[in-house]
Design an enzyme around this catalytic site. Structure first.
Site, short mmCIF file in Angstrom:
data_model
loop_
_atom_site.label_atom_id
_atom_site.label_comp_id
_atom_site.label_asym_id
_atom_site.label_seq_id
_atom_site.Cartn_x
_atom_site.Cartn_y
_atom_site.Cartn_z
N HIS A 197 0.79 -1.31 -0.09
CA HIS A 197 0.00 -0.03 0.02
C HIS A 197 1.00 1.32 0.10
CE1 HIS A 197 -3.67 -2.11 0.42
NE2 HIS A 197 -3.68 -2.45 1.68
N TYR A 205 -10.91 0.20 -10.32
CA TYR A 205 -11.98 -0.71 -9.86
C TYR A 205 -13.21 -0.67 -10.86
CZ TYR A 205 -14.95 -3.39 -6.36
OH TYR A 205 -15.70 -4.20 -5.70
N ARG A 215 -17.36 -7.67 0.97
CA ARG A 215 -18.71 -7.09 1.45
C ARG A 215 -19.69 -7.01 0.30
NH1 ARG A 215 -20.92 -1.92 2.53
NH2 ARG A 215 -19.62 -0.99 1.31
N LYS A 216 -19.96 -5.84 -0.23
CA LYS A 216 -20.86 -5.80 -1.32
C LYS A 216 -20.14 -5.54 -2.62
CE LYS A 216 -24.77 -2.75 -0.12
NZ LYS A 216 -25.07 -1.42 -0.23
N GLY A 217 -18.95 -4.94 -2.95
CA GLY A 217 -18.39 -4.69 -3.83
C GLY A 217 -18.89 -4.08 -4.90
#
Ligand code: PAP
Length: 326
Positions: free
Chosen positions: A138, A226, A292-294
């Site tokens: 990161h 993304y 999670r939801k993405g």
């Protein structure tokens, strides 16, 4: 409290040299502890120790591939896709199950500063897959590049709309500290991020470092988003494969191989695997917290219109003239 935190967020593993260094650095306190600003980026103390260990001890190999991101930008997904892309050249027998079915992407593609170099500048890297080695970070590009020097290794960066990153960070923090989802935490993350303070922030410096790196040296730095991966996964995985020098053959394209990799690495598939329901990272974080939801745009459900427009304004200002748009 400190002992309950994952080891990379604590301040209990510093060399005397690092203690001296951090005593001279700007710092800010958040709910998890003290963040120190080192070369323009904010770290919790043990992670900074990991960064320094990495810079001191890392010896790149020409074939290394490094996945880079801000936390919550799609790291887990990109790790899985990259691992699966490289695995396909290895001839596995049909009774040899894919490693992604029995290990989490974070176990297969370890973090440099937060795991491998967290405690030592000379970790044992012999357990890593031989060649190419798949690693992750990161850190911002200028910090990552210190020990890379003129290495031809490849860096793949994934970037995500910072509003969704913020909401994802909020859920993640609440989940790993076993707290109810608490709006105050979101508000303080928002307030400090807008001031440029936050783990691995300021987010705009991070994103811009890799964006510029990819423009200056597109052979070695790939910039992915993304949102593009969600919208056109087929095209984006092909882009990734081309960049890594392992393009899909026509036969693979037409035989459904790409779809199989996308399905294997999908949020639905990975989050349903036993390992990802029950396992933990080296830093003691439940793998389930990485899924999670993405969704793209989930921030709309949590940020107020005022919060959104403040972030839009900051991004508009910071990214202007960079050619980077959201
Ligand atoms: P990390 O940086 O701590 O490793 P990272 O994987 O970057 O976290 O981010 C987690 C986000 O990616 C979560 O987003 P959300 O909170 O908005 O839902 C998570 O759901 C999403 N994610 C994880 N795996 C996948 C996947 N296979 N496909 C798409 N999104 C995913």
């Amino acid at each position: 409290m400190d002992k309950e935190l994952p080891p990379n967020l604590r301040e209990d593993n510093l060399s005397e040299e690092t203690k001296t260094l951090i005593s001279s650095l700007p710092w800010e306190k958040d709910r998890l502890g003290k963040l120190y600003n080192y070369h323009g980026c904010w770290y919790y103390a043990n992670t900074l120790q990991g960064v320094l260990n990495f810079q001191k001890g890392f010896k790149p190999q020409d074939t290394d591939i490094i996945i880079a991101s801000l936390p919550k930008s799609g790291t887990t997904w990109l790790k899985a896709l990259t691992f699966a892309l490289l695995e396909r050249s290895k001839n596995r027998s049909s009774d040899d199950p894919h490693s992604l079915l029995s290990n989490n992407p974070h176990g297969l593609v370890p973090f440099l500063e937060a795991v491998l170099y967290l405690k030592s500048s000379k970790p044992d890297l012999t357990k890593l897959s031989s060649s190419p080695r798949l690693l992750s970070t990161h850190m911002p590009l200028h910090t990552l590049q210190v020990p890379l020097k003129d290495s031809p290794c490849k860096i793949v960066y994934v970037c995500r709309n910072v509003k969704d990153v913020l909401v994802s960070q909020w859920y993640f923090r609440c989940a790993y500290s076993h707290k109810e989802v608490d709006k105050n935490i979101l508000e303080s993350l928002f307030e400090s991020s807008c001031r440029g303070v936050g783990f691995y922030g300021p987010f705009w410096e991070h994103v811009l470092s890799y964006w510029k790196g990819s423009l200056d040296d597109s052979k070695h730095v790939l910039f992915m988003r993304y949102e593009d991966m969600k919208a056109e996964p087929f095209a984006q995985i092909k882009r990734l494969a081309d960049f890594l020098g392992c393009p899909f053959t026509e036969e693979e394209e037409h035989s459904g191989s790409i779809d199989k990799i996308l399905e294997l690495c999908s949020l639905r598939n990975l989050s349903g695997l036993e390992i990802n329901k029950t396992g933990k990272t080296e830093n003691n974080v439940h793998y389930s917290n990485f899924f999670r939801k993405g969704e793209v745009g989930d921030s709309k459900n949590h940020l107020t219109p005022e919060m959104e427009s403040k972030i839009d304004m900051i991004i508009g200002e910071k990214y202007k003239d960079s050619g980077l748009e959201f």
